[in-house]
Design a protein around this motif. Structure first.
Motif, short mmCIF file in Angstrom:
data_model
loop_
_atom_site.label_atom_id
_atom_site.label_comp_id
_atom_site.label_asym_id
_atom_site.label_seq_id
_atom_site.Cartn_x
_atom_site.Cartn_y
_atom_site.Cartn_z
N ILE A 582 0.86 -1.18 0.00
CA ILE A 582 0.00 0.00 0.00
C ILE A 582 0.90 1.22 0.00
O ILE A 582 1.82 1.35 0.83
N THR A 583 0.67 2.10 -0.92
CA THR A 583 1.44 3.35 -1.02
C THR A 583 0.50 4.53 -0.93
O THR A 583 -0.62 4.48 -1.48
N PRO A 584 0.89 5.62 -0.25
CA PRO A 584 2.15 5.72 0.52
C PRO A 584 2.04 4.93 1.82
O PRO A 584 0.95 4.66 2.32
N VAL A 585 3.19 4.62 2.40
CA VAL A 585 3.21 3.82 3.62
C VAL A 585 2.65 4.60 4.80
O VAL A 585 2.28 4.03 5.82
N THR A 586 2.57 5.93 4.66
CA THR A 586 2.06 6.77 5.75
C THR A 586 0.54 6.89 5.71
O THR A 586 -0.05 7.61 6.51
N SER A 587 -0.11 6.22 4.73
CA SER A 587 -1.56 6.33 4.60
C SER A 587 -2.24 5.59 5.74
O SER A 587 -1.63 4.74 6.39
N PRO A 588 -3.52 5.89 6.01
CA PRO A 588 -4.25 5.19 7.08
C PRO A 588 -4.74 3.81 6.66
O PRO A 588 -5.57 3.22 7.34
N PHE A 589 -4.26 3.28 5.52
CA PHE A 589 -4.67 1.96 5.05
C PHE A 589 -3.53 0.97 5.31
O PHE A 589 -2.36 1.24 4.97
N THR A 590 -3.85 -0.17 5.93
CA THR A 590 -2.83 -1.17 6.23
C THR A 590 -3.35 -2.56 5.91
O THR A 590 -4.56 -2.83 5.96
N LEU A 591 -2.41 -3.48 5.58
CA LEU A 591 -2.71 -4.88 5.33
C LEU A 591 -2.61 -5.64 6.65
O LEU A 591 -1.58 -5.61 7.31
N LEU A 592 -3.72 -6.32 7.06
CA LEU A 592 -3.74 -7.05 8.32
C LEU A 592 -3.43 -8.53 8.16
O LEU A 592 -3.01 -9.19 9.10
N THR A 593 -3.69 -9.08 6.99
CA THR A 593 -3.62 -10.53 6.80
C THR A 593 -2.20 -11.05 6.98
O THR A 593 -1.23 -10.46 6.48
#
Length: 708
Positions: A582-593
């Protein structure tokens, strides 16, 4: 010699004198010399313009050069004449088709081992003897017209109708077509029917070309029947025989006289009834007024109303826009003939029924005549029997005049089907394919718009899907306007079929309007991927993501929102998911799996794809709109190796707690997730409602805090 430029044949003494400049003779010498002037050879056979039959061994003969030298020899040369060339031009410009020199005879048999002459071609030949050269003459390879005939035998009680039958002793394997054309003031050819293995290549009012697709014509073969206008004249017809390529090879063509009407015949007490539905047809078959681009159909029944004898009916093939005809049925004992336009033999009370359709495309009156050849006594003077077709096209009425017309592809003229449609992707190797379906409102401007509402059609385990979401109330299309849809086909092994239903307000066709989507997948060793997404759970056929944005919707700070995506493998080769970033890494979106890729999705040849689910969390720390890119690196053949989904979300404000105990969340909360440190550090300033909460636990699946 001064006049001709050469010496004639004879014995000559040739003397040479040497003289001084003063005129005195210094020396002389003489010798005797014989001169023979040859007249060129004279070609005899084949003569100039002669027609030779194919396959015959040809003998070339000529008269010798004169006077004939004692050691005379001859050269023969044959060339093919091209186009409008003369024999002389062909001899000068064309390469030899055949050449033989050193012949000691004035006759030469064309050898069987040499190249055969081609039926229909023209050749030129020439003979030389020393410097003497004959003229060039042409010959052509043709079939003798007397070896084959077309016998026209009048059909009993059929007016001016004839049976066509091959006669003569014709045996050429290449001759399989003939061209019949009328001459002078001929009768019109109203109908032609053919037997098995015989087809009509082309037909005009006064000519027809018929080909025997099963091989060459032979004596006794019945070609079919032909009917002419009963004009009361005796006219000529020319029959030229040819190959199916259309080149004529007969010499001369056959000439026939056609008497119309035929002389009176006996045993014609046969009656024919013509009915519209169940009522006798006393006048024109009138369709009345029909809106443009709509249609109306009527049934026409031909019946043997006599008490004995066989009624033979042979309707002319009807394709006279805006009128068309289709065979419907017969009744009674099985009859000879095949639908729709060949002759039918009807016993008393037997019928044959046709459906005639009027489909006007322009406003105004329309009139055409449909002819039926028949052998009845009551309509002997009207053979073929004319059926007048009339109708009037009117402006489309509203709302019944509203028309939905569907096309596949961007060209409106192609695949235009008004009432049903098969969107066929054909046979494809495993992968993704797209077709454009266009729906058009073709009603008059005065009719107003129509509304269309397609049924949901999305991905998951279904191979077919469409792009976009139908708005509330559907789409509105003004007269002349269109709406385009992209239909995606992620084909898997075997045949795939799905029906796409479209509700609409058009008045001329049924609703829902159904489009059959079909295609067949075959093995091609492909890695095929598609991605689906759903808010909480993954169900087949939900929210097919086509490299587009995926919206997480609204939330508040410190309130995470989880979305579960799923990658499907449709190919017949395993699918490799190398990374998910996910870009940018500072975004509020993250991979949990966990664990993160690489993942290998196995091959599944059972017709059902395999899948791998993963979770993306949206956890904003500030209000406003947020965006990021989800990048899936893969080895699929139907998508870019870096498959991108644009992620969006909206944060509408901060989370409001109901109270503050003054206790630090970090002190009291254990996070059940792979990224709890990040979560706790972001929210250490939050307070819980009750001071007596000693130990809490946060679950990132249910998004809830519970007693531990």
């Amino acid at each position: 010699m001064a006049r001709t430029g050469s010496a004639g044949t004879g014995e000559y003494t040739v003397c040479i004198y040497a003289k001084s400049t003063a005129g005195g003779q210094l020396a002389q010498a003489c010798m005797r010399h014989s001169i023979v002037v040859l007249s060129p050879p004279t070609l005899v056979s084949p003569s100039d313009g002669e027609k030779l039959p194919p396959g015959r061994q040809t003998t070339f003969t000529w008269l010798p050069a004169t006077p004939t030298p004692g050691n005379a020899s001859y050269d023969i040369r044959i060339v093919e004449v091209m186009g409008a060339q003369t024999p002389v031009e062909a001899m000068k410009k064309n390469n030899p088709f055949y050449h033989k020199d050193g012949l000691n005879s004035t006759m030469h048999v064309y050898p069987a081992s040499a190249r055969p002459f081609v039926l229909g071609n023209t050749y030129a030949w020439q003979v030389t003897c020393g410097s003497a050269q004959s003229e060039a003459m042409a010959f052509k390879i043709l079939v003798d017209g007397t070896t084959i005939t077309l016998d026209l035998t009048p059909l009993p009680c059929m007016g001016c109708c004839f049976e066509m039958k091959i006669g003569g002793n014709f045996t050429s394997p290449i001759m399989d077509a003939f061209h019949l054309s009328c001459t002078g003031a001929p009768p019109t050819i109203l109908s032609v029917t053919t037997t098995a293995n015989t087809t009509i290549v082309a037909q005009q009012p006064n000519s027809v070309i018929i080909k025997h697709s099963g091989g060459p014509f032979v004596s006794g073969f019945v070609v079919g029947t032909i009917c002419f206008q009963n004009s009361g004249m005796i006219s000529g017809a020319v029959v030229a025989w040819s190959t199916n390529g259309g080149t004529t090879f007969m010499n001369p063509p056959d000439i026939y006289s056609i008497p119309c009407p035929l002389p009176p015949q006996s045993n014609c007490a046969i009656q024919m009834g013509v009915f519209e539905d169940q009522n006798p047809l006393a006048g024109p078959l009138d369709f009345g007024t029909v809106p443009v681009n709509s249609s109306s159909s009527k049934l026409v029944t031909l019946k043997n109303t006599g008490t004995s004898g066989e009624l033979i009916v042979s309707p002319l093939a009807l394709s006279l826009p805006p009128f068309t005809c289709a065979f419907v049925s017969t009744s009674g004992t099985v009859m000879t003939g095949n639908a729709p336009y060949t002759a039918y033999t009807l016993l008393p009370n037997q019928i044959v029924t046709y459906s005639v359709t009027f489909n006007p495309t322009t406003v105004g009156a329309h009139t055409k005549t449909w002819y039926v050849a028949q052998n009845s006594a009551n309509y002997a003077a009207q053979n073929p029997f004319p059926i007048q077709l009339t109708g009037s096209g009117t402006s489309p009425a509203c709302p019944s005049g509203k028309i939905v017309r569907t096309y596949v592809g961007s060209v409106a003229a192609a695949n235009d089907i008004t009432n049903s449609l098969v969107c066929d992707f054909g046979t494809q190797t495993i992968g993704s394919y797209v077709k454009t379906v266009i729906i058009k409102n073709t009603s008059a401007a005065s009719c107003g718009p129509i509304t269309i509402t397609p049924a949901a059609l999305s991905g998951g385990q279904s191979p077919f899907s469409t792009t976009g979401t139908t708005p509330s109330g559907g789409w509105t299309i003004a007269p002349g306007g269109t709406k385009e849809f992209l239909v995606h086909y992620d084909c898997i092994l075997g045949p795939n079929t799905q029906t796409w239903a479209i509700s609409h307000t058009a008045g001329n066709i049924m609703t829902p309007y159904e489009i059959v989507l079909q295609g067949t997948g075959i093995s091609g060793q492909t890695h095929t991927m598609k991605v689906t997404g759903d808010a909480t759970t993954m169900a087949a056929g939900v929210n097919y993501v086509h490299n587009s944005s995926y919206d997480f919707g609204n939330t508040t700070t410190a309130v995470p929102k989880n979305k579960i995506f799923k990658i499907w493998s449709y190919g017949d080769a395993s699918l490799l998911i190398e990374t998910i970033t996910i870009t940018p890494v500072t975004s509020p979106f993250t991979l949990l799996t966990t664990p993160p890729p690489p993942w290998t999705l196995a091959v599944n040849l059972s017709g059902q794809p395999t899948g791998k689910a993963f979770t993306i969390r949206y956890l904003p720390t500030a209000t406003g709109s947020h965006a990021a890119q989800l990048n899936i690196s893969n080895n699929s053949t139907n998508n870019p190796t870096s498959y991108v989904i644009n992620l969006t979300g909206e944060c509408t404000g901060e989370r409001q707690d109901e109270g503050d105990t003054g206790r630090n969340l970090y002190d009291k909360l254990t996070y059940k997730g792979s990224q709890h440190d990040t979560y706790i550090s972001q929210h250490a300033h939050r307070r819980f409602l009750h001071e007596n909460v000693q130990d809490m636990e946060y679950d990132d699946v249910t998004n809830s805090v519970t007693d531990r």
